[in-house]
Design a protein around this motif. Structure first.
Motif, PDB file in Angstrom:
ATOM      1  N   GLN A  62      30.658 -11.836  15.104  1.00 40.56           N
ATOM      2  CA  GLN A  62      31.044 -11.135  13.886  1.00 40.56           C
ATOM      3  C   GLN A  62      31.163  -9.658  14.215  1.00 40.56           C
ATOM      4  OE1 GLN A  62      28.753 -11.911  10.362  1.00 40.56           O
ATOM      5  NE2 GLN A  62      29.568 -10.137   9.268  1.00 40.56           N
ATOM      6  N   THR A  63      32.224  -9.035  13.766  1.00 39.53           N
ATOM      7  CA  THR A  63      32.385  -7.612  14.030  1.00 39.53           C
ATOM      8  C   THR A  63      31.243  -6.839  13.381  1.00 39.53           C
ATOM      9  OG1 THR A  63      33.867  -7.411  12.121  1.00 39.53           O
ATOM     10  CG2 THR A  63      34.885  -7.773  14.279  1.00 39.53           C
ATOM     11  N   ALA A  64      31.011  -5.630  13.858  1.00 36.40           N
ATOM     12  CA  ALA A  64      29.789  -4.894  13.519  1.00 36.40           C
ATOM     13  C   ALA A  64      29.877  -4.260  12.130  1.00 36.40           C
ATOM     14  CB  ALA A  64      29.524  -3.819  14.571  1.00 36.40           C
ATOM     15  N   GLY A  65      29.242  -4.894  11.168  1.00 34.11           N
ATOM     16  CA  GLY A  65      29.210  -4.325   9.831  1.00 34.11           C
ATOM     17  C   GLY A  65      28.519  -2.976   9.805  1.00 34.11           C
ATOM     18  N   CYS A  66      27.566  -2.775  10.713  1.00 38.87           N
ATOM     19  CA  CYS A  66      26.836  -1.500  10.754  1.00 38.87           C
ATOM     20  C   CYS A  66      27.723  -0.351  11.194  1.00 38.87           C
ATOM     21  CB  CYS A  66      25.617  -1.612  11.658  1.00 38.87           C
ATOM     22  SG  CYS A  66      26.011  -1.966  13.381  1.00 38.87           S
ATOM     23  N   SER A  67      28.879  -0.641  11.776  1.00 40.32           N
ATOM     24  CA  SER A  67      29.777   0.426  12.219  1.00 40.32           C
ATOM     25  C   SER A  67      30.732   0.874  11.117  1.00 40.32           C
ATOM     26  CB  SER A  67      30.592  -0.035  13.433  1.00 40.32           C
ATOM     27  OG  SER A  67      31.575  -0.987  13.044  1.00 40.32           O
ATOM     28  N   LEU A  68      30.799   0.130  10.028  1.00 42.89           N
ATOM     29  CA  LEU A  68      31.701   0.488   8.936  1.00 42.89           C
ATOM     30  C   LEU A  68      31.173   1.720   8.210  1.00 42.89           C
ATOM     31  CD1 LEU A  68      32.405  -3.050   7.433  1.00 42.89           C
ATOM     32  CD2 LEU A  68      33.575  -1.885   9.307  1.00 42.89           C
ATOM     33  N   THR A  69      32.076   2.564   7.778  1.00 47.10           N
ATOM     34  CA  THR A  69      31.671   3.798   7.109  1.00 47.10           C
ATOM     35  C   THR A  69      32.242   3.854   5.697  1.00 47.10           C
ATOM     36  OG1 THR A  69      33.590   5.057   7.905  1.00 47.10           O
ATOM     37  CG2 THR A  69      31.635   5.009   9.313  1.00 47.10           C
ATOM     38  N   ALA A  70      31.464   4.460   4.802  1.00 42.49           N
ATOM     39  CA  ALA A  70      31.947   4.668   3.438  1.00 42.49           C
ATOM     40  C   ALA A  70      32.992   5.768   3.405  1.00 42.49           C
ATOM     41  CB  ALA A  70      30.772   5.021   2.522  1.00 42.49           C
ATOM     42  N   GLN A  71      32.877   6.724   4.332  1.00 44.97           N
ATOM     43  CA  GLN A  71      33.861   7.783   4.429  1.00 44.97           C
ATOM     44  C   GLN A  71      35.130   7.240   5.093  1.00 44.97           C
ATOM     45  OE1 GLN A  71      30.800   7.800   5.680  1.00 44.97           O
ATOM     46  NE2 GLN A  71      29.707   9.706   5.237  1.00 44.97           N
ATOM     47  N   GLN A  72      36.270   7.593   4.537  1.00 44.28           N
ATOM     48  CA  GLN A  72      37.561   7.157   5.068  1.00 44.28           C
ATOM     49  C   GLN A  72      37.540   5.666   5.423  1.00 44.28           C
ATOM     50  OE1 GLN A  72      39.084   9.815   8.155  1.00 44.28           O
ATOM     51  NE2 GLN A  72      37.907  11.549   7.318  1.00 44.28           N
ATOM     52  N   PRO A  73      37.318   4.802   4.443  1.00 46.20           N
ATOM     53  CA  PRO A  73      37.129   3.364   4.734  1.00 46.20           C
ATOM     54  C   PRO A  73      38.321   2.695   5.394  1.00 46.20           C
ATOM     55  CG  PRO A  73      37.365   3.764   2.370  1.00 46.20           C
ATOM     56  CD  PRO A  73      37.191   5.101   3.008  1.00 46.20           C
ATOM     57  N   MET A  74      39.532   3.278   5.272  1.00 51.55           N
ATOM     58  CA  MET A  74      40.677   2.676   5.944  1.00 51.55           C
ATOM     59  C   MET A  74      40.491   2.688   7.466  1.00 51.55           C
ATOM     60  SD  MET A  74      42.819   1.627   3.631  1.00 51.55           S
ATOM     61  CE  MET A  74      44.426   1.531   4.404  1.00 51.55           C
ATOM     62  N   ASN A  75      39.705   3.635   7.966  1.00 48.74           N
ATOM     63  CA  ASN A  75      39.423   3.663   9.413  1.00 48.74           C
ATOM     64  C   ASN A  75      38.712   2.395   9.865  1.00 48.74           C
ATOM     65  OD1 ASN A  75      40.501   6.221   9.461  1.00 48.74           O
ATOM     66  ND2 ASN A  75      38.533   7.278   9.497  1.00 48.74           N
ATOM     67  N   ALA A 134      37.174  -6.878  17.283  1.00 49.62           N
ATOM     68  CA  ALA A 134      37.671  -8.254  17.358  1.00 49.62           C
ATOM     69  C   ALA A 134      38.349  -8.501  18.696  1.00 49.62           C
ATOM     70  CB  ALA A 134      38.633  -8.531  16.199  1.00 49.62           C
ATOM     71  N   LEU A 135      39.119  -7.522  19.167  1.00 49.74           N
ATOM     72  CA  LEU A 135      39.762  -7.656  20.475  1.00 49.74           C
ATOM     73  C   LEU A 135      38.717  -7.796  21.574  1.00 49.74           C
ATOM     74  CD1 LEU A 135      42.226  -7.588  22.329  1.00 49.74           C
ATOM     75  CD2 LEU A 135      42.101  -5.081  22.266  1.00 49.74           C
ATOM     76  N   ALA A 136      37.651  -7.000  21.501  1.00 49.05           N
ATOM     77  CA  ALA A 136      36.583  -7.090  22.496  1.00 49.05           C
ATOM     78  C   ALA A 136      35.942  -8.472  22.476  1.00 49.05           C
ATOM     79  CB  ALA A 136      35.531  -6.016  22.240  1.00 49.05           C
ATOM     80  N   ALA A 137      35.775  -9.029  21.283  1.00 51.08           N
ATOM     81  CA  ALA A 137      35.164 -10.360  21.167  1.00 51.08           C
ATOM     82  C   ALA A 137      36.034 -11.420  21.836  1.00 51.08           C
ATOM     83  CB  ALA A 137      34.941 -10.700  19.702  1.00 51.08           C
ATOM     84  N   VAL A 138      37.345 -11.339  21.601  1.00 48.48           N
ATOM     85  CA  VAL A 138      38.262 -12.314  22.201  1.00 48.48           C
ATOM     86  C   VAL A 138      38.283 -12.157  23.714  1.00 48.48           C
ATOM     87  CG1 VAL A 138      40.648 -13.103  22.309  1.00 48.48           C
ATOM     88  CG2 VAL A 138      39.667 -12.439  20.105  1.00 48.48           C
ATOM     89  N   LEU A 139      38.334 -10.920  24.186  1.00 49.50           N
ATOM     90  CA  LEU A 139      38.319 -10.680  25.634  1.00 49.50           C
ATOM     91  C   LEU A 139      37.011 -11.156  26.251  1.00 49.50           C
ATOM     92  CD1 LEU A 139      39.934  -7.122  25.777  1.00 49.50           C
ATOM     93  CD2 LEU A 139      40.975  -9.283  26.483  1.00 49.50           C
ATOM     94  N   GLY A 140      35.942 -11.150  25.460  1.00 50.87           N
ATOM     95  CA  GLY A 140      34.651 -11.611  25.946  1.00 50.87           C
ATOM     96  C   GLY A 140      34.490 -13.112  25.937  1.00 50.87           C
ATOM     97  N   GLY A 141      35.470 -13.831  25.372  1.00 55.12           N
ATOM     98  CA  GLY A 141      35.448 -15.292  25.443  1.00 55.12           C
ATOM     99  C   GLY A 141      34.803 -15.995  24.282  1.00 55.12           C
TER     100      GLY A 141
END
Length: 259
Positions: A31-44, A53-60
């Motif tokens: 699961q992607t890191a929910g702790c990395s999400l920010t309330a500021q500029q949420p579109m980021n 997600a790309l890192a997860a796929v590359l990691g197998g």
């Protein structure tokens, strides 16, 4: 990834000596890191989730969950969930990253980072083993203390700008109009309560009572509770009913207050 798989197989064999060789396979969900999400500029957060997600796929990974951009503010809206879903689909069908089993195989940089991560993880596992296992470690407050120390270290990095978070401590802007947030109607709660009442009224009460009793017996015998929990679910026992038995037998966790 290969280093992680080797250590997984070695440790599984050493600790449990499984008879079924399939038990040694390193299957994992990401699961992607929910702790990395920010309330500021949420579109980021869309970009952050895509990179993760790309890192997860590359990691197998064998399965993947992508967080929605607005989860740091509320339950995700349908629009945000759709963007999270499309992120996976674009990676799967447009990027080509899924066309090979191990796209990063042979990369010294990735393999060395993986080895470093697994070495540090095993050091933690061995430390917990010396404490008598995770249950004893929890009783001493070690996991909570380690998490608190890591959180403190992370916050200090942000404050000193040793770690940059875009929109938080770098490249900040005056916030514009807030994103649309999901608002859950109180009627949803009422419907769910009524659905629960009907489920409990219409289920086979004898089967529910018997499976709950089996669960209690399994808990008291210190055997694997998962098959009993699955049987309870099939008999339409509620989470509350199952959790109550677990609380009665095993007690409740209380923070020992060691920091």
């Amino acid at each position: 990834y290969r280093a992680a798989r080797r250590i997984w197989a070695r440790e599984m064999k050493r600790r449990y000596n499984p008879q079924n060789p399939n038990s040694l396979r390193c299957r994992f969900h990401v699961q992607t890191a929910g702790c990395s999400l920010t309330a500021q500029q949420p579109m980021n957060n869309i970009v952050r989730t895509t990179v993760q997600a790309l890192a997860a796929v590359l990691g197998g990974c064998q399965s993947l969950h992508t967080n929605s951009m607005d989860e740091t503010l509320a339950l995700p809206t349908e629009k945000a969930v759709m963007v999270a879903l499309r992120t996976q689909q674009i990676l799967a069908h447009e990027s080509g990253v899924s066309n090979t089993i191990d796209a990063l195989g042979g990369s010294y940089f990735i393999e060395s980072l993986t080895q470093k991560m697994t070495d540090e993880a095993m050091a933690l596992i061995q430390k917990i083993d010396t404490m008598g296992g995770m249950v004893q470690a929890i009783k001493t407050g070690y996991p909570m203390m380690a998490i608190a120390e890591a959180s403190h270290h992370y916050q200090r990095q942000l404050e000193n700008k040793e770690k940059l978070i875009i929109g938080v401590n770098a490249f900040t802007v005056e916030e514009g109009a807030p994103v649309d947030l999901l608002k859950v109607s109180p009627e949803v709660e009422k419907r769910q309560v009524e659905n629960l009442r009907q489920t409990r009224a219409l289920r086979n009460q004898k089967d529910a009572a018997e499976t709950l009793q089996v669960l209690r017996s399994v808990c008291q015998s210190q055997n694997n509770v998962m098959p009993a929990l699955i049987d309870c679910a099939h008999a339409y026992c509620t989470i509350g009913e199952m959790a109550q038995i677990l609380r009665e037998i095993f007690g409740e966790y209380h923070d020992p207050g060691i920091y």
